[in-house]
Structures are given as C-alpha cells and as structure tokens.
Design an enzyme around this catalytic site. Structure first.
Site, PDB file in Angstrom:
ATOM      1  N   TYR A   1       0.831  -1.208   0.000  1.00  0.00           N
ATOM      2  CA  TYR A   1       0.000   0.000   0.000  1.00  0.00           C
ATOM      3  C   TYR A   1       0.862   1.254   0.000  1.00  0.00           C
ATOM      4  O   TYR A   1       2.081   1.185   0.188  1.00  0.00           O
ATOM      5  CB  TYR A   1      -0.954   0.002   1.204  1.00  0.00           C
ATOM      6  CG  TYR A   1      -0.295   0.365   2.528  1.00  0.00           C
ATOM      7  CD1 TYR A   1       0.558  -0.517   3.172  1.00  0.00           C
ATOM      8  CD2 TYR A   1      -0.531   1.610   3.115  1.00  0.00           C
ATOM      9  CE1 TYR A   1       1.154  -0.178   4.388  1.00  0.00           C
ATOM     10  CE2 TYR A   1       0.055   1.960   4.323  1.00  0.00           C
ATOM     11  CZ  TYR A   1       0.893   1.051   4.956  1.00  0.00           C
ATOM     12  OH  TYR A   1       1.486   1.401   6.143  1.00  0.00           O
TER      13      TYR A   1
ATOM     14  N   ARG B   1      -8.932 -19.861  -1.120  1.00  0.00           N
ATOM     15  CA  ARG B   1      -7.855 -19.729  -0.141  1.00  0.00           C
ATOM     16  C   ARG B   1      -6.849 -20.867  -0.225  1.00  0.00           C
ATOM     17  O   ARG B   1      -7.193 -22.032   0.023  1.00  0.00           O
ATOM     18  CB  ARG B   1      -8.431 -19.650   1.277  1.00  0.00           C
ATOM     19  CG  ARG B   1      -7.374 -19.337   2.322  1.00  0.00           C
ATOM     20  CD  ARG B   1      -7.943 -19.275   3.731  1.00  0.00           C
ATOM     21  NE  ARG B   1      -6.902 -18.929   4.685  1.00  0.00           N
ATOM     22  CZ  ARG B   1      -5.980 -19.787   5.144  1.00  0.00           C
ATOM     23  NH1 ARG B   1      -6.003 -21.042   4.748  1.00  0.00           N
ATOM     24  NH2 ARG B   1      -5.056 -19.384   6.007  1.00  0.00           N
TER      25      ARG B   1
ATOM     26  N   HIS C   1      -2.244 -21.014   0.181  1.00  0.00           N
ATOM     27  CA  HIS C   1      -1.085 -20.132   0.382  1.00  0.00           C
ATOM     28  C   HIS C   1      -0.348 -19.825  -0.922  1.00  0.00           C
ATOM     29  O   HIS C   1       0.076 -18.699  -1.150  1.00  0.00           O
ATOM     30  CB  HIS C   1      -0.121 -20.752   1.394  1.00  0.00           C
ATOM     31  CG  HIS C   1      -0.630 -20.662   2.796  1.00  0.00           C
ATOM     32  ND1 HIS C   1      -1.821 -21.233   3.204  1.00  0.00           N
ATOM     33  CD2 HIS C   1      -0.130 -20.055   3.893  1.00  0.00           C
ATOM     34  CE1 HIS C   1      -2.027 -20.984   4.482  1.00  0.00           C
ATOM     35  NE2 HIS C   1      -1.003 -20.260   4.927  1.00  0.00           N
TER      36      HIS C   1
ATOM     37  N   LYS D   1       6.426  -1.983   2.112  1.00  0.00           N
ATOM     38  CA  LYS D   1       5.237  -1.352   2.701  1.00  0.00           C
ATOM     39  C   LYS D   1       4.061  -2.314   2.539  1.00  0.00           C
ATOM     40  O   LYS D   1       3.174  -2.149   1.687  1.00  0.00           O
ATOM     41  CB  LYS D   1       4.973   0.024   2.064  1.00  0.00           C
ATOM     42  CG  LYS D   1       4.138   0.931   2.962  1.00  0.00           C
ATOM     43  CD  LYS D   1       4.222   2.369   2.520  1.00  0.00           C
ATOM     44  CE  LYS D   1       3.185   3.266   3.170  1.00  0.00           C
ATOM     45  NZ  LYS D   1       3.308   3.478   4.603  1.00  0.00           N
TER      46      LYS D   1
ATOM     47  N   GLU E   1      12.648   2.691  14.203  1.00  0.00           N
ATOM     48  CA  GLU E   1      11.728   3.736  13.721  1.00  0.00           C
ATOM     49  C   GLU E   1      10.509   3.744  14.617  1.00  0.00           C
ATOM     50  O   GLU E   1      10.449   3.015  15.609  1.00  0.00           O
ATOM     51  CB  GLU E   1      11.333   3.455  12.260  1.00  0.00           C
ATOM     52  CG  GLU E   1      10.629   2.123  12.062  1.00  0.00           C
ATOM     53  CD  GLU E   1      10.205   1.869  10.610  1.00  0.00           C
ATOM     54  OE1 GLU E   1      10.019   2.818   9.855  1.00  0.00           O
ATOM     55  OE2 GLU E   1      10.042   0.682  10.268  1.00  0.00           O
TER      56      GLU E   1
ATOM     57  N   LEU F   1      11.002   1.240   7.241  1.00  0.00           N
ATOM     58  CA  LEU F   1      10.367   1.709   6.019  1.00  0.00           C
ATOM     59  C   LEU F   1      11.143   2.948   5.551  1.00  0.00           C
ATOM     60  O   LEU F   1      11.459   3.827   6.362  1.00  0.00           O
ATOM     61  CB  LEU F   1       8.904   2.087   6.276  1.00  0.00           C
ATOM     62  CG  LEU F   1       8.206   2.457   4.984  1.00  0.00           C
ATOM     63  CD1 LEU F   1       7.880   1.212   4.167  1.00  0.00           C
ATOM     64  CD2 LEU F   1       6.956   3.262   5.231  1.00  0.00           C
TER      65      LEU F   1
HETATM   66  C1  LIG Z   1       6.556   1.975   9.906  1.00  0.00           C
HETATM   67  C2  LIG Z   1       6.573   3.296   9.194  1.00  0.00           C
HETATM   68  N1  LIG Z   1       7.723   3.991   9.165  1.00  0.00           N
HETATM   69  C3  LIG Z   1       7.795   5.193   8.564  1.00  0.00           C
HETATM   70  C4  LIG Z   1       6.681   5.770   7.960  1.00  0.00           C
HETATM   71  C5  LIG Z   1       6.804   7.126   7.313  1.00  0.00           C
HETATM   72  O1  LIG Z   1       6.813   7.012   5.914  1.00  0.00           O
HETATM   73  P1  LIG Z   1       6.367   8.236   4.995  1.00  0.00           P
HETATM   74  O2  LIG Z   1       7.225   9.385   5.361  1.00  0.00           O
HETATM   75  O3  LIG Z   1       6.604   7.761   3.605  1.00  0.00           O
HETATM   76  O4  LIG Z   1       4.922   8.487   5.300  1.00  0.00           O
HETATM   77  C6  LIG Z   1       5.470   5.077   7.952  1.00  0.00           C
HETATM   78  C7  LIG Z   1       4.306   5.641   7.290  1.00  0.00           C
HETATM   79  O5  LIG Z   1       3.283   5.024   7.163  1.00  0.00           O
HETATM   80  C8  LIG Z   1       5.417   3.802   8.585  1.00  0.00           C
HETATM   81  O6  LIG Z   1       4.272   3.095   8.597  1.00  0.00           O
END
Ligand SMILES: Cc1ncc(COP(=O)(O)O)c(C=O)c1O
Length: 271
Positions: free
Chosen positions: A22, A89, A91, A136, A168, A192
């Site tokens: 997403y 369903r 896997h 993501k 993070e 991320l």
């Molecule tokens: C786990 C995580 N880290 C960092 C971010 C920040 O990412 P962005 O700056 O692209 O929104 C998000 C945003 O959804 C996130 O879910």
C-alpha cells in the site's frame, strides 16, 4: 462511491493473508507531495513480494487525482493498496488471477498546534517485526500491537527498539539531534524508507546540519538534545519524552522547528 459503500470480496488475498502492498500520499493545496517517490516505493514493495503491477504510474496518478478531486478536499490523503487478487484460499500464489486495487481519499488528521509546540510523548516498544520492514506491506499486525501498547502507556507513538537499537516509529521514522548532528537509522531492511524521511535528510543537509544515517542505541535518543518523528501525516513532529523521561528541554526544540518549517516550504513548492 462513498467510502462506506466499498465492498471487499471475502476471498481477496489482502483480506485473507495480508498479501498486498500500500501507499499513503498527501495532497497539499491541490498538489500531491512527491507522488513519484511514493509510486516508486509502491513498485519496489510490489516487486519485493513478486506482485506484478499492471497499472502505469500515469494510471495510478490519475486514480489519486480523481479521488482527491471528488473528495472536494484541497488537503487530503489518498490511501491505495494492491493485493494479489481474489482466489480460493490457498497459500501458493494463484495463477492467472489479476491483482485487486482499492483506493480512497480522506481528510488529513494532523497533529494539533499544541502537540507541535510542546512535542509528543513516545514509548519504547520491542521491534519484533519480520526482517523485511522496507516493504510497505498491508500486513501491519506487529505495528498495530506496538502502537496500542504505546498508547496504553500514555504515548502518542511507539518507538521500535530492536536489540537495543532504535529503528523507527510504528507509523513514522525517528531522528535524534545532538548539537548540529542529526541521526537516524540507515535505510535498510529494518525500516520503512519514508518519503518524509528522505525529504528531512535533504532539508537537514541544506540547513548545514551534519546528517548521519547510522544505527543508534536507545540511550543516544534519551540523551539527545532533540528527538523528532517524520511521516506523511505527522510531517516533522517533536518528541517531548521517551518512556516518561524528558528529551532536552522537554518540548519541541529549535532544530526540529527549523526542519519542520523547511519541510512545510517544500510541501508548498516554495523551497
Ligand atoms: C513503519 C513506518 N515507518 C515510517 C513511515 C513514514 O513514511 P512516509 O514518510 O513515507 O509516510 C510510515 C508511514 O506510514 C510507517 O508506517
């Protein structure tokens, strides 16, 4: 169609397995912020789970524009996700099944002026996510549980710590400031790769700050002059406390404020 009328087939693999990726993009005053970067990250996430994306960037951009336009909101976020489609369903990947796409526009839920000025409390949480946090994925159960734990402990956000290292936030990236040095976890498989994070690194360098992308222990964040979060909804948001211990002066600091200002200029196309 109105959001509440949207329907998901019960055999959609996103619904059954969390088998999808997403993005969330933000529109400021009628203009999307770094849509190209979001689309590139979407493609990288999809490629990492062997999910073919049959839509061009122009198709996806048109979806975002149409939804934002129909919402009547100048400032909004558009959420979109692509899953491995609808199939009985099992896997193993289904063969010959087209992916599903779903998207919606929503008003932005931004931090209040008081939260911006005073900073927000965060709570450290164990980072027990899988080893591919750069994807993501719509599979966000570990983030959901960690966020809830942080909220129950009086935090605004949870700060993930893996083997003593701050990775993070549960929905944001995390930065520390010591003097004129800004540090944050490297963009590897543990975090991320935030679009806002990349923009913050740019503006920090432009402000003459010494930018370090390196793993840092929780102690470095606790002992920092300032700590802040970055993300599409929070933008650049100061942290007042970690685990109830004040950071620096215990409120949003001058470097964070300067970086937020510079970031806002970027979003408005005036920088
Ligand atoms: C786990 C995580 N880290 C960092 C971010 C920040 O990412 P962005 O700056 O692209 O929104 C998000 C945003 O959804 C996130 O879910």
């Amino acid at each position: 169609m109105p959001l509440h009328q949207g329907r998901v087939p019960v055999e959609d693999r996103g619904y059954l397995f969390g088998d999808g990726v997403y993005e969330v993009v933000r529109r400021y005053a009628g203009r999307f912020f770094r849509l190209g970067e979001h689309l590139a990250r979407l493609r990288a996430s999809a490629a990492a789970i062997d999910l073919a994306v049959p839509w061009t960037d122009a198709d996806l951009a048109a979806v975002c524009e149409t939804l934002a336009g129909r919402s009547g909101l100048e400032d909004c976020t558009v959420y979109f996700q692509i899953t491995r489609g609808v199939a009985p369903r099992a896997h193993a990947f289904p063969r010959g099944v087209p992916p599903s796409i779903m998207a919606f526009a929503r008003a932005v839920s931004a931090p209040s002026a008081a939260q911006r000025a005073e900073g927000v409390p965060v709570v450290s949480v164990t980072d027990d996510r899988w080893g591919r946090c750069h994807i993501k994925s719509i599979n966000l159960l570990a983030n959901v549980l960690a966020k809830e734990k942080a909220l129950e402990a009086g935090g605004f956000e949870g700060l993930f710590v893996r083997d003593g290292i701050v990775t993070e936030g549960t929905v944001s990236n995390a930065f520390g400031v010591r003097g004129r040095t800004v540090f944050t976890h490297p963009a590897d498989h543990r975090i991320l790769h935030g679009v806002t994070r990349a923009a913050v690194l740019e503006v920090a360098a432009a402000e003459g700050l010494d930018v370090r992308e390196e793993p840092r222990p929780l102690g470095d964040f606790l002992g920092a002059d300032e700590v802040f979060l970055s993300g599409t909804s929070v933008e650049v948001l100061g942290v007042s406390m970690i685990d109830k211990k004040p950071i620096g002066a215990g409120r949003t600091g001058p470097v964070t404020t300067a970086l937020h200002k510079a970031f806002v200029r970027l979003t408005r196309g005036t920088a």
